[in-house]
Every structure is written in structure tokens, then in C-alpha cells.
Design an enzyme around this catalytic site. Sequence first.
Site, PDB file in Angstrom:
ATOM      1  N   CYS A  93       0.817  -1.214  -0.346  1.00 31.98           N
ATOM      2  CA  CYS A  93      -0.096   0.050  -0.178  1.00 31.98           C
ATOM      3  C   CYS A  93       0.847   0.962   0.282  1.00 31.98           C
ATOM      4  O   CYS A  93       1.821   1.579  -1.265  1.00 31.98           O
ATOM      5  CB  CYS A  93      -1.082  -0.292   1.167  1.00 31.98           C
ATOM      6  SG  CYS A  93      -2.193   0.680   0.971  1.00 31.98           S
ATOM      7  N   HIS A 185      -3.468  -5.181   0.360  1.00 33.74           N
ATOM      8  CA  HIS A 185      -3.462  -5.530   2.151  1.00 33.74           C
ATOM      9  C   HIS A 185      -3.257  -7.162   1.809  1.00 33.74           C
ATOM     10  O   HIS A 185      -4.178  -7.912   1.940  1.00 33.74           O
ATOM     11  CB  HIS A 185      -3.947  -4.801   2.971  1.00 33.74           C
ATOM     12  CG  HIS A 185      -4.081  -3.935   3.359  1.00 33.74           C
ATOM     13  ND1 HIS A 185      -2.850  -3.212   4.052  1.00 33.74           N
ATOM     14  CD2 HIS A 185      -4.449  -2.466   2.792  1.00 33.74           C
ATOM     15  CE1 HIS A 185      -2.732  -1.661   3.769  1.00 33.74           C
ATOM     16  NE2 HIS A 185      -3.448  -1.148   2.969  1.00 33.74           N
ATOM     17  N   GLU A 187      -2.028  -9.132   3.841  1.00 36.82           N
ATOM     18  CA  GLU A 187      -1.978  -8.889   5.323  1.00 36.82           C
ATOM     19  C   GLU A 187      -3.222  -9.528   6.093  1.00 36.82           C
ATOM     20  O   GLU A 187      -3.084 -10.589   6.763  1.00 36.82           O
ATOM     21  CB  GLU A 187      -0.893  -8.593   6.148  1.00 36.82           C
ATOM     22  CG  GLU A 187      -1.485  -7.174   6.798  1.00 36.82           C
ATOM     23  CD  GLU A 187      -0.709  -5.953   5.042  1.00 36.82           C
ATOM     24  OE1 GLU A 187      -1.247  -7.336   4.314  1.00 36.82           O
ATOM     25  OE2 GLU A 187      -1.795  -5.005   5.224  1.00 36.82           O
TER      26      GLU A 187
END
Length: 525
Positions: A93, A185, A187
Amino acid sequence: MQNKPAQILIIDLGSQYTQIIRRSLRYLGFHSVIISDVGRPTIERPTSILKWVEENKPKCIILSGGSASVYDADAPKIPEEILTLGLPILGICYGMQWLAYVHDKNSIQKILESKSYGPVEIKIYGSQTSLLFRNLGEKLKAWSSHGDSVKYPPSGFSATATSQGGAVLEAMENVTKNFYAVQFHPEVEQTEDKNIILNNFVSNICGCKQDYDKKDVIEEIRENTRKALGDGTAIIGVSGGVDSTTLASILTPTLGDQLKAFMIDTGGMRKDEVERVKEITQKAEINLEVIDKYKEKFIQEIGKTIDAEEKRAAFRKVYGEVFKDVAKGYGATHMIQGTLATDLIESGSGSAGASAMIKTHHNVDLDLGLKEIMPLQDYFKFEVREMARLFNLNEILTARQPFPGPGLYLRVVGVPVTAELLEIVREADHRVAEILKKHGVYDKIAQSIVALLGVNSVGVKGDGRVYGYSLVVRTVETVDFMTVKGFYLSPAICEEIISTLVKHPKIVRVFFDWTSKPPATTEFE
Ligand code: XMP
């Protein structure tokens, strides 16, 4: 495993998700260290990135996301020397935008009005060739949360993914330098790659070896707490929630009489909560004292305002005063808190790095004049549940839904809290849980919340007009509460909930709320 050297350095650039990168790596079996580059130095987060790299020799660097724009005067400053260390870098990001910007100052598209957050469909070009996307298909459902974006890959980089329509460059890489970047993202759990992207980066690209075992955690928590406590006496407030109860169970055998566990009945507990907590703690051999003489004070002080943050502040104030009284009674020198990474991140606490403040948590950065120990501060809810299982805490405890410290006070919304309204939401919460259990969905729901909305509306009961309140039922699913999705209930369940709740003479309507987080939060306040 904070005590070990780490192969992976995460540079925190102010993202709500930085701790989630660390958590996902733990899940994959890798220990990592976070350094926040925007001040707030702690032992684990020294300000000098380059010094840390020189001393610890990590195998790679991950740049987190963050809310800044590279054009902001106060944008996080990353030393550009990290580009010449020969280490693989993954920018996420804002991390991707920074990587693009330092290579080409014209490559960033600044978005002035609307930011993009939520699900995105990613088209991967390089699933056959890019090491980062190995073992993924050509399409991926991912989660994005950004304002600016990268217009084109700078010289030396090639595009490896875009949004489905091609409008947003979603990934790029420079294989020669081992620089990889994603706009979305990887994660968070909403990115449906099952952590393959992070695993590809740390294992295949960086050659990291697994160095984290869940079983080490309990011993490490005990050892660190013993060290921090020394000869002192610690108090621990047990709320009956998973976090504090698990922590008290972990620490009781190792601290013995140095630990005083107590529970404050705030008046905002769930139905039968106090009895249930007594039972659980007895089984776990925790010596618990229940203190209930402050209930009225909580209601009185919190009932003075309807503003969400003021209510939290009032709860926190009374809670702090009560804690002080109790600590004095025990002659305590330390206080042990079951605070999780999520609480710290959302409070914008210094201990969590550089994330923005979302809401005040009652027990974060509470100044009681005692030394504070937060043994769970790097962990997420599901990890604490895993600890509870490892520790043989009974399944009822580990399977329980979480409940916020300020409890039902957060669930009387838009109208001053009174003992009567607390009783309405307490009973409604109990009834809804019973219905969800009966229909076999309670265990599938991460949290069910029943709140009273203090906006009057017109109803008709027994042929008479009633100008009464509404209840809202919110059911969500999530793993870590950093993001949540609505858990949609079937019409039959909704109907049973409605007909049960409107039996109360003052309740005229029932709403259901399945808004995701973001943009909503799990609780209403
Ligand atoms: P939010 O509303 O922040 O909630 O999305 C995430 C999870 O945290 C719980 N929560 C709290 N827990 N003290 C707590 O102990 C608090 O002040 C607090 N506020 C929210 C919430 O119930 C959900 O499980």
C-alpha cells in the site's frame, strides 16, 4: 517470540494493519520485528532503522501501509539507504507508493476526494512467472484501503497485477533488485490468498527459515512477566473475557501470591456473567475476588452524557478510580493488563506504533501510578484463544464470544444510560444468544451485539399507541476484529428474534445491522 533475533523487519508507516502483518507471519511460522519510523521509540522499535539493520542483519524488509500521501510534508520518512542494502523489500500500500515515488517522482496519482477501501478483484499477470504470486491463479479477491495510487511502474519495475478493469496498478516488481510491491493488503484475511503472498516473499524470495512455535509463547509470557514484576505485587482485573481470564490462568502458577486477581462488577455485565466467571476461575484455580460496590457510581457517571467518546471517558475514569482503590487495598506495585494488539492499535497508543486513534479503550494507557505490564500486547484475539487451548482452559471459555470492558454501557445508544435500560439490553442480549444457539449459528458468529437505540418511534401494542425504543441486532464474522463482515441471519431466525424482543412493552422495532468494518466498527460506540 520477541526475545529472538528476527529475520524479517517490518517498517511501520502508520497502518492499522501493521500488527496484522506480524501476526500473519507468526501464523506462517516466522518471527518478525516492527520498527516505527515516525517517532515513539521503544526497545522493540528503535528509531534508527539502519542501525538496527546493521546490528541484526535481517533477511528482508516489509514496508507497511499507512494513511499518509508521499506528497505530505509529514509523510513517514524512510531512509533511502535501505534500497542499497541488497535486501529484498516488499512494499504494501503506502509502502508500494513510497517505492515507486523514490524511483520516479511523477509516478504517484494523488487522489484528493474519495479514498478506496473494501474488496477489489485483482488480475494477476505474473502468476506463472512472478515469485510473489506463485501458486495463485490469475484472479484474486483482495482488500484495499488507499487514497493515492501508482500510475505506472517506474523504470526497472514491471507490472504484475492490476484491478480487473486495469484502472489501478495493484502490483509491480523489480526482480533484479528483489523489490516487490502490492497496492492491496495481503496480510488481512479478506485477501483470499491464504497468506501465500507473504509466504512466497519470506520463504521463496528471501530464504527465511521458520523460527516461531506457538508453544513457546506461554513460557515466554511467564518469563517476561516475572522479569518485569521482580519482587513486586501485581493486580489483574479479570473480566470474564477470554483475554484477562487466559492471562490470569497463565500467570497464576508462576506468580503465586504475587498476583491478586479481582473482578469489578461494573453493572454493565452480561446476564449471569459474575456467577459464570466465578465458576470458570475456580476451575482454573484462580483466586478471584468480586467487587460490586461501585455499580451505582458507574451508572451515575456514564449516564451524564450520550456522546460515545465521553461515555468511554467516563467509564475509564470510574474504572481507573476503582482500580486505584483496589490496588491500594492490596498494596500493589504493578498492574497486569490483558490488552491486545487490536486495543492498542485502535487507541492510537504509542505502544502500537504509528496507527490512528479510532476509539478510546478503557484500559489502554491508564495511569494509576502503578507500573503496567501488558503481556498480550503483541497478540490478536484468535492467538489468545489458541493459548487458552494450549493451556487446557475449558472449551466454554475459549469458545465464548468477546465482550467489551465497558460492556452494556456501549449498547445503550443515543440516550442516557439508566439501570432500567441496561436491564433491557442485558435481557435482550441473553434472549438473542439463546435463539442463535438454538438455531446452531451462535458458534459461527464472532460476535453478536444487541444495542438499544434511544430514538423514539411509533408502534402499536394491544391496540394502543406506544412511542418507544428500538433494538438493533448486529451479528458479525471475523478472525481478528480489525476488519469484520456481517453474518447474515436467516429470515426464520430474524423473525424469532423480532417476536421475542418486541415482547418488552417499551420496544417497538428491531433492526438488523450487517455493515462491515470498515466503515463501521464492531460496537456501536
Ligand atoms: P470495535 O468496535 O473496536 O470492536 O470494532 C472490536 C472488538 O473489541 C471489543 N471492544 C472492546 N473490548 N474494551 C474491550 O475490552 C473496549 O473498550 C472495547 N471496545 C470494543 C468489541 O466488542 C469487539 O469484540
